[in-house]
Design a protein around this motif. Structure first.
Motif, short mmCIF file in Angstrom:
data_model
loop_
_atom_site.label_atom_id
_atom_site.label_comp_id
_atom_site.label_asym_id
_atom_site.label_seq_id
_atom_site.Cartn_x
_atom_site.Cartn_y
_atom_site.Cartn_z
N VAL A 129 0.86 -1.18 0.00
CA VAL A 129 0.00 0.00 0.00
C VAL A 129 0.90 1.24 0.00
O VAL A 129 1.58 1.51 0.98
N ASN A 130 0.91 1.94 -1.13
CA ASN A 130 1.58 3.24 -1.20
C ASN A 130 0.49 4.29 -1.00
O ASN A 130 -0.21 4.67 -1.94
N LEU A 131 0.34 4.70 0.27
CA LEU A 131 -0.81 5.50 0.67
C LEU A 131 -0.60 6.96 0.34
O LEU A 131 0.27 7.64 0.90
N GLY A 132 -1.41 7.49 -0.58
CA GLY A 132 -1.36 8.90 -0.93
C GLY A 132 -2.24 9.72 0.00
O GLY A 132 -3.32 9.28 0.40
N VAL A 133 -1.76 10.91 0.35
CA VAL A 133 -2.52 11.82 1.20
C VAL A 133 -2.57 13.17 0.50
O VAL A 133 -1.53 13.82 0.30
N VAL A 180 -0.46 15.26 -4.14
CA VAL A 180 -0.78 13.99 -3.49
C VAL A 180 0.49 13.14 -3.38
O VAL A 180 0.68 12.19 -4.14
N PRO A 181 1.35 13.47 -2.44
CA PRO A 181 2.51 12.59 -2.20
C PRO A 181 2.04 11.32 -1.50
O PRO A 181 0.95 11.29 -0.91
N ASN A 182 2.82 10.28 -1.58
CA ASN A 182 2.39 9.02 -0.96
C ASN A 182 3.47 8.45 -0.05
O ASN A 182 4.66 8.79 -0.15
N ALA A 200 8.90 12.38 -7.69
CA ALA A 200 8.96 10.95 -7.36
C ALA A 200 8.07 10.60 -6.18
O ALA A 200 7.55 9.48 -6.09
N GLN A 201 7.87 11.55 -5.28
CA GLN A 201 7.01 11.30 -4.12
C GLN A 201 5.54 11.31 -4.48
O GLN A 201 4.71 10.89 -3.67
N MET A 202 5.20 11.79 -5.68
CA MET A 202 3.80 11.83 -6.09
C MET A 202 3.48 10.79 -7.15
O MET A 202 2.39 10.81 -7.74
#
Length: 365
Positions: free
Chosen positions: A219-223, A233-235, A266-268
């Motif tokens: 689970v790569n959880l985006g917030v 929306v980084p995850n 890369a974080q998004m």
């Protein structure tokens, strides 16, 4: 014997001129003046019975006789009266003043403060154009692509989260969480990770080329975070393998980086499921749009105090139940109907709601 009666016909007096009367037009008296024709710049001239005419000034004298009256139908007279127009001032073709002539005169005259027809002129400000580029442009393109590619379905549930709010307060007092900003979002994030373990179809993607469903290994959880640059929306990679403390630290770092405008591309990328919290804006709920490549997104509404029925349900009379002020919120989950059916989407949402109603149920997952 019949009596013959005679009707006396009224005869005109010597020198008296008879005027035909049209109903509603009024009678033109002897003291009349010739009407200006359209486009005629010459002043009006009065007519005398002796046929001798004299020029009259263009402006109407203050002492004009009250018996001077123009010919016009009653509706035309009313129109002129409503707009403060003297029919003698209205140029027209022919002896009768028409509605079209009055309307043209009203439209062409200069409005005055005393005129009922005068209307205030509103100032019109110029439009402002905002160039869409960078994060906002990328977000707009992604949302359009998602909305018109994946068939969205949204489900809702409103629930009592008083137990979650109590847990948040206990965690804030726990020394292990001293350096972590504990909020309901942390508990929601953990509940989502646990619910995805039971319904992995919401942690998946649709492979259009292969016509396959791809279940993600983690689970790569985006917030979703609102920033000055727009919505980002980084995850958090591997959020399902983190403890509650680790997840809290990751959320705090993600939020701080996003608000500082330092989130890297890369974080998004690579997200598998997203949480968006509209409750921070005082909104009860919403219908979120999926991030491209993802199958599910959960929207969390504001958590506020509302009257709620609590207690153990009793008989049909409602014995054992009471109304209390409780912490209540609304959750909405949107999912790609190509990957997730109604039963799977409903089970996922019900699992998240159950954990938020009673966080102790997390031990059973």
């Amino acid at each position: 014997m019949r009596r013959r009666t005679t009707r006396r016909r009224r005869t005109s007096r010597p020198g008296e001129k008879r005027e035909p009367v049209l109903v509603g037009y009024g009678v033109r008296t002897a003291s009349t003046r010739r009407r200006r024709r359209k486009g005629d710049g010459t002043p009006s001239v009065p007519e005398s019975s002796g046929g001798v005419t004299t020029l009259e000034p263009a402006a109407q004298p203050a002492g004009r006789a009250d018996d001077v009256r123009a010919l016009a139908k009653p509706p035309v007279r009313k129109l002129a009266k409503d707009h403060g127009v003297d029919l003698l001032d209205v140029p027209c073709d022919g002896p009768v003043v028409t509605r079209a002539a009055v309307e043209a005169f009203i439209a062409g005259r200069r409005p005055t403060a005393a005129s009922p027809a005068a209307t205030p002129v509103r100032s019109v400000e110029a439009d402002t154009r905002i160039p869409v580029k960078g994060v906002r442009k990328a977000t707009a393109q992604a949302m359009v692509s998602s909305a018109f590619t994946a068939p969205h379905v949204t489900e809702w549930v409103t629930l009592d989260v008083s137990a979650t709010m109590e847990l948040v307060e206990r965690l804030k007092a726990d020394r292990r969480f001293a350096g972590v900003k504990v909020s309901p979002t942390l508990v929601v994030a953990k509940a989502v990770c646990l619910a995805l373990s039971r319904t992995p179809e919401l942690n998946a993607s649709w492979d259009e080329a292969a016509q396959e469903i791809v279940l993600k290994g983690s689970v790569n959880l985006g917030v979703a975070a609102a920033t000055e640059r727009g919505l980002v929306v980084p995850n958090i990679p591997g959020a399902d393998r983190m403890s509650l403390l680790e997840l809290g630290e990751a959320l705090a770092d993600l939020t701080a980086t996003a608000r500082a405008g330092r989130t890297q591309p890369a974080q998004m990328s690579g997200g598998t499921f997203t949480i968006t919290n509209v409750g921070v804006f005082g909104v009860d709920a919403g219908t979120p749009i999926l991030n491209p490549g993802e199958t599910g997104i959960l929207c969390v509404g504001q958590i506020d105090r509302r009257p709620w029925v609590v207690g153990t349900p009793g008989a049909a009379s409602g014995a054992g139940e009471r109304i209390e002020a409780r912490w209540v919120t609304t959750l909405a989950v949107s999912f790609d109907h190509r990957v997730v059916d109604g039963q799977q989407g409903s089970r996922f949402l019900a699992d998240v709601a159950s954990i938020l109603r009673d966080p102790a149920l997390a031990l059973t997952f």
